[in-house]
Scaffold this motif. Structure first.
Motif, PDB file in Angstrom:
ATOM      1  N   ILE A   7      -3.385  13.529  -2.256  1.00 20.13           N
ATOM      2  CA  ILE A   7      -2.589  12.991  -0.895  1.00 20.13           C
ATOM      3  C   ILE A   7      -2.913  11.500  -0.885  1.00 20.13           C
ATOM      4  O   ILE A   7      -2.168  10.507  -0.139  1.00 20.13           O
ATOM      5  CB  ILE A   7      -2.867  13.639   0.614  1.00 20.13           C
ATOM      6  CG1 ILE A   7      -2.415  15.088   0.217  1.00 20.13           C
ATOM      7  CG2 ILE A   7      -2.370  12.896   1.676  1.00 20.13           C
ATOM      8  CD1 ILE A   7      -2.789  16.181   1.472  1.00 20.13           C
ATOM      9  N   LYS A   8      -4.224  10.912  -0.910  1.00 16.88           N
ATOM     10  CA  LYS A   8      -4.600   9.614  -1.228  1.00 16.88           C
ATOM     11  C   LYS A   8      -3.942   8.772  -2.029  1.00 16.88           C
ATOM     12  O   LYS A   8      -3.780   7.736  -1.774  1.00 16.88           O
ATOM     13  CB  LYS A   8      -6.255   9.529  -1.285  1.00 16.88           C
ATOM     14  CG  LYS A   8      -6.958  10.168  -0.241  1.00 16.88           C
ATOM     15  CD  LYS A   8      -8.597   9.986  -0.694  1.00 16.88           C
ATOM     16  CE  LYS A   8      -9.402  10.501   0.646  1.00 16.88           C
ATOM     17  NZ  LYS A   8     -11.102  10.693   0.072  1.00 16.88           N
ATOM     18  N   LEU A   9      -3.738   9.207  -3.261  1.00 18.26           N
ATOM     19  CA  LEU A   9      -2.783   8.613  -4.383  1.00 18.26           C
ATOM     20  C   LEU A   9      -1.757   8.343  -3.590  1.00 18.26           C
ATOM     21  O   LEU A   9      -0.975   7.132  -4.029  1.00 18.26           O
ATOM     22  CB  LEU A   9      -2.715   9.701  -5.669  1.00 18.26           C
ATOM     23  CG  LEU A   9      -1.920   8.957  -6.605  1.00 18.26           C
ATOM     24  CD1 LEU A   9      -2.509   7.971  -7.162  1.00 18.26           C
ATOM     25  CD2 LEU A   9      -1.820  10.110  -7.711  1.00 18.26           C
ATOM     26  N   SER A  10      -0.894   9.373  -2.839  1.00 16.20           N
ATOM     27  CA  SER A  10       0.401   9.156  -2.246  1.00 16.20           C
ATOM     28  C   SER A  10       0.505   8.125  -1.480  1.00 16.20           C
ATOM     29  O   SER A  10       1.084   7.213  -1.282  1.00 16.20           O
ATOM     30  CB  SER A  10       0.861  10.142  -1.551  1.00 16.20           C
ATOM     31  OG  SER A  10       1.168  11.332  -2.423  1.00 16.20           O
ATOM     32  N   PHE A  11      -0.951   7.986  -0.469  1.00 14.62           N
ATOM     33  CA  PHE A  11      -0.946   6.813   0.257  1.00 14.62           C
ATOM     34  C   PHE A  11      -1.035   5.467  -0.252  1.00 14.62           C
ATOM     35  O   PHE A  11      -0.398   4.259   0.105  1.00 14.62           O
ATOM     36  CB  PHE A  11      -2.137   7.199   1.229  1.00 14.62           C
ATOM     37  CG  PHE A  11      -1.887   8.041   2.474  1.00 14.62           C
ATOM     38  CD1 PHE A  11      -1.006   7.617   3.223  1.00 14.62           C
ATOM     39  CD2 PHE A  11      -2.520   9.194   2.519  1.00 14.62           C
ATOM     40  CE1 PHE A  11      -0.721   8.315   4.616  1.00 14.62           C
ATOM     41  CE2 PHE A  11      -2.414   9.915   3.761  1.00 14.62           C
ATOM     42  CZ  PHE A  11      -1.210   9.585   4.692  1.00 14.62           C
ATOM     43  N   LEU A  79       0.571  23.198  -7.246  1.00 11.01           N
ATOM     44  CA  LEU A  79       1.770  22.605  -7.429  1.00 11.01           C
ATOM     45  C   LEU A  79       1.860  21.307  -6.377  1.00 11.01           C
ATOM     46  O   LEU A  79       2.673  20.393  -7.001  1.00 11.01           O
ATOM     47  CB  LEU A  79       2.845  23.467  -7.492  1.00 11.01           C
ATOM     48  CG  LEU A  79       2.859  24.447  -8.606  1.00 11.01           C
ATOM     49  CD1 LEU A  79       4.448  25.425  -8.412  1.00 11.01           C
ATOM     50  CD2 LEU A  79       3.058  24.149  -9.831  1.00 11.01           C
ATOM     51  N   TRP A  80       1.611  21.400  -5.229  1.00 11.20           N
ATOM     52  CA  TRP A  80       1.522  20.102  -4.310  1.00 11.20           C
ATOM     53  C   TRP A  80       0.776  18.957  -5.237  1.00 11.20           C
ATOM     54  O   TRP A  80       1.338  17.895  -4.773  1.00 11.20           O
ATOM     55  CB  TRP A  80       1.027  20.401  -2.965  1.00 11.20           C
ATOM     56  CG  TRP A  80       1.885  21.482  -2.170  1.00 11.20           C
ATOM     57  CD1 TRP A  80       1.665  22.550  -1.639  1.00 11.20           C
ATOM     58  CD2 TRP A  80       3.312  21.049  -1.702  1.00 11.20           C
ATOM     59  NE1 TRP A  80       2.660  23.172  -0.926  1.00 11.20           N
ATOM     60  CE2 TRP A  80       3.754  22.131  -0.948  1.00 11.20           C
ATOM     61  CE3 TRP A  80       3.953  19.955  -1.985  1.00 11.20           C
ATOM     62  CZ2 TRP A  80       4.925  22.058  -0.388  1.00 11.20           C
ATOM     63  CZ3 TRP A  80       5.320  20.047  -1.144  1.00 11.20           C
ATOM     64  CH2 TRP A  80       5.656  20.924  -0.602  1.00 11.20           C
ATOM     65  N   GLN A  81      -0.024  19.286  -5.837  1.00 11.85           N
ATOM     66  CA  GLN A  81      -0.861  18.096  -6.578  1.00 11.85           C
ATOM     67  C   GLN A  81       0.171  17.360  -7.411  1.00 11.85           C
ATOM     68  O   GLN A  81       0.450  15.845  -7.419  1.00 11.85           O
ATOM     69  CB  GLN A  81      -1.777  18.595  -7.468  1.00 11.85           C
ATOM     70  CG  GLN A  81      -3.314  18.657  -6.658  1.00 11.85           C
ATOM     71  CD  GLN A  81      -4.435  18.941  -7.845  1.00 11.85           C
ATOM     72  OE1 GLN A  81      -4.096  19.273  -8.920  1.00 11.85           O
ATOM     73  NE2 GLN A  81      -5.500  18.460  -7.332  1.00 11.85           N
ATOM     74  N   ASN A  82       0.944  18.208  -8.211  1.00  6.61           N
ATOM     75  CA  ASN A  82       1.963  17.503  -9.064  1.00  6.61           C
ATOM     76  C   ASN A  82       3.157  16.824  -8.424  1.00  6.61           C
ATOM     77  O   ASN A  82       3.685  15.765  -8.800  1.00  6.61           O
ATOM     78  CB  ASN A  82       2.527  18.562  -9.877  1.00  6.61           C
ATOM     79  CG  ASN A  82       1.674  19.185 -11.082  1.00  6.61           C
ATOM     80  OD1 ASN A  82       0.690  18.319 -11.527  1.00  6.61           O
ATOM     81  ND2 ASN A  82       1.927  20.447 -11.459  1.00  6.61           N
ATOM     82  N   VAL A  83       3.300  17.575  -7.331  1.00  9.23           N
ATOM     83  CA  VAL A  83       4.281  16.823  -5.987  1.00  9.23           C
ATOM     84  C   VAL A  83       3.876  15.450  -5.605  1.00  9.23           C
ATOM     85  O   VAL A  83       4.586  14.534  -6.041  1.00  9.23           O
ATOM     86  CB  VAL A  83       4.621  17.557  -4.869  1.00  9.23           C
ATOM     87  CG1 VAL A  83       5.607  16.897  -3.991  1.00  9.23           C
ATOM     88  CG2 VAL A  83       5.604  19.081  -5.528  1.00  9.23           C
ATOM     89  N   HIS A  84       2.682  15.401  -5.296  1.00  4.70           N
ATOM     90  CA  HIS A  84       2.180  14.093  -4.882  1.00  4.70           C
ATOM     91  C   HIS A  84       2.140  12.797  -5.913  1.00  4.70           C
ATOM     92  O   HIS A  84       2.400  11.828  -5.844  1.00  4.70           O
ATOM     93  CB  HIS A  84       0.715  14.404  -4.183  1.00  4.70           C
ATOM     94  CG  HIS A  84       0.804  14.793  -2.671  1.00  4.70           C
ATOM     95  ND1 HIS A  84       1.211  13.958  -1.895  1.00  4.70           N
ATOM     96  CD2 HIS A  84       0.672  15.900  -2.330  1.00  4.70           C
ATOM     97  CE1 HIS A  84       1.046  14.411  -0.554  1.00  4.70           C
ATOM     98  NE2 HIS A  84       1.127  15.866  -0.943  1.00  4.70           N
ATOM     99  N   ARG A  85       1.789  13.664  -7.154  1.00  2.00           N
ATOM    100  CA  ARG A  85       1.647  12.590  -8.526  1.00  2.00           C
ATOM    101  C   ARG A  85       3.003  11.931  -8.558  1.00  2.00           C
ATOM    102  O   ARG A  85       3.040  10.674  -8.779  1.00  2.00           O
ATOM    103  CB  ARG A  85       1.243  13.133  -9.600  1.00  2.00           C
ATOM    104  CG  ARG A  85      -0.200  13.687  -9.712  1.00  2.00           C
ATOM    105  CD  ARG A  85      -0.811  14.508 -10.567  1.00  2.00           C
ATOM    106  NE  ARG A  85      -2.207  14.877 -10.544  1.00  2.00           N
ATOM    107  CZ  ARG A  85      -2.566  16.134 -10.993  1.00  2.00           C
ATOM    108  NH1 ARG A  85      -1.848  16.759 -11.490  1.00  2.00           N
ATOM    109  NH2 ARG A  85      -4.019  16.510 -10.757  1.00  2.00           N
ATOM    110  N   LEU A  86       3.979  12.898  -8.647  1.00  2.00           N
ATOM    111  CA  LEU A  86       5.193  12.205  -8.824  1.00  2.00           C
ATOM    112  C   LEU A  86       5.943  11.385  -7.536  1.00  2.00           C
ATOM    113  O   LEU A  86       6.660  10.496  -7.935  1.00  2.00           O
ATOM    114  CB  LEU A  86       6.269  13.669  -9.285  1.00  2.00           C
ATOM    115  CG  LEU A  86       6.284  14.214 -10.391  1.00  2.00           C
ATOM    116  CD1 LEU A  86       6.956  15.662 -10.170  1.00  2.00           C
ATOM    117  CD2 LEU A  86       6.899  13.567 -11.427  1.00  2.00           C
ATOM    118  N   TYR A  87       5.526  12.065  -6.383  1.00  2.00           N
ATOM    119  CA  TYR A  87       5.874  11.145  -5.357  1.00  2.00           C
ATOM    120  C   TYR A  87       5.455   9.606  -5.327  1.00  2.00           C
ATOM    121  O   TYR A  87       5.961   8.514  -5.204  1.00  2.00           O
ATOM    122  CB  TYR A  87       5.451  11.785  -4.033  1.00  2.00           C
ATOM    123  CG  TYR A  87       5.243  10.903  -2.830  1.00  2.00           C
ATOM    124  CD1 TYR A  87       6.316  11.060  -1.874  1.00  2.00           C
ATOM    125  CD2 TYR A  87       4.476  10.009  -2.445  1.00  2.00           C
ATOM    126  CE1 TYR A  87       6.266  10.240  -0.629  1.00  2.00           C
ATOM    127  CE2 TYR A  87       4.163   9.271  -1.147  1.00  2.00           C
ATOM    128  CZ  TYR A  87       5.458   9.356  -0.469  1.00  2.00           C
ATOM    129  OH  TYR A  87       5.269   8.718   0.689  1.00  2.00           O
TER     130      TYR A  87
END
Length: 252
Positions: A7-11, A79-87
């Protein structure tokens, strides 16, 4: 699983997008910030300007996504980890697209927006996989938000390709601009229709109707054939929504 690192990566990616958006709109880079005149004739399939207001909704939902996860999904499915990486990749790419647009780097714009389209397709597949495993999802911030974004980037990718061709003086193999535009609309409708049939996503189809309505508003009087073609496609997608659409999961 602790999702906070992803999530921090997404931010961080979101901050990068905001910085790039600011410096491009402020004119610190190229002479062509998004929304201003490009200096060359645009293709006839560009919708009325109000259609691009959908970006406000997209950005709002994309900004809310990591915030929601920070407070509600800091523990969750891997799988949410992968979502955040793609995001994160998508947000950075979005900012880089703005930079390229400010310089009219058309080829790079197409390459980047196609990459954005890929990330959104992959995110959509992950969300479906999470749903199949019966994990809860937020209707607006995790499903509809990405559906709207996916649909708009599908259409924007096609529009970017059309703009690239116009920029380099493509003559449509001798066809008139109107005929070429009609063929373009039919091709885009076919692609969007196949995506809809695969996912039966009403939000996705709704965005297509939104964009085609803006084409009708802009072109019906000046180029009736383009306008009536867009109207026909609106009717088709409205029928698909009623006949084939399904609601996304509403569990939170």
């Amino acid at each position: 699983m602790n999702l906070k690192p992803s999530i921090k990566l997404s931010f961080l990616a979101l901050v990068a997008l905001l910085v790039l958006y600011y410096i491009t709109q402020a004119g610190y880079l190229g002479d062509n910030p998004v929304g201003q005149a490009t200096g060359f004739e645009q293709p006839l399939v560009v919708p009325a300007s109000y259609a691009f207001a959908i970006w406000s909704i997209i950005y709002l939902l994309m900004f809310a996504f990591p915030i929601y996860h920070w407070f509600q999904r800091y523990e969750g499915h891997e799988l949410w980890q992968n979502v955040h990486r793609l995001y994160a990749l998508n947000m950075v790419a979005n900012g880089l697209w703005l930079v390229c647009a400010s310089y009219n780097w058309q080829i790079w714009m197409v390459a980047i927006i196609l990459f954005m389209l890929y990330t959104l397709y992959a995110i959509n597949e992950l969300l479906i996989e999470i749903e199949i495993e019966e994990k809860p999802q937020n209707y607006w911030l995790e499903r509809v938000g990405f559906s709207i974004y996916f649909a708009w980037i599908t259409l924007a990718s096609a529009l970017n390709i059309s703009t690239l061709l116009a920029y380099y003086g493509f003559d449509g193999w001798g066809l008139s601009a109107v005929v070429w535009s009609v063929l373009f609309l039919l091709t885009v409708s076919l692609i969007a229709g196949l995506v809809f049939i695969k996912y039966r996503d009403r939000a996705y189809a709704g965005v297509v109707i939104w964009a085609f309505t803006a084409i009708v508003v802009k072109q019906l009087d000046a180029f009736p054939l383009i306008g009536y073609t867009a109207i026909a496609m609106i009717v088709v997608f409205a029928f698909l929504i009623v006949a084939k659409g399904k609601s996304l999961t509403t569990s939170i």
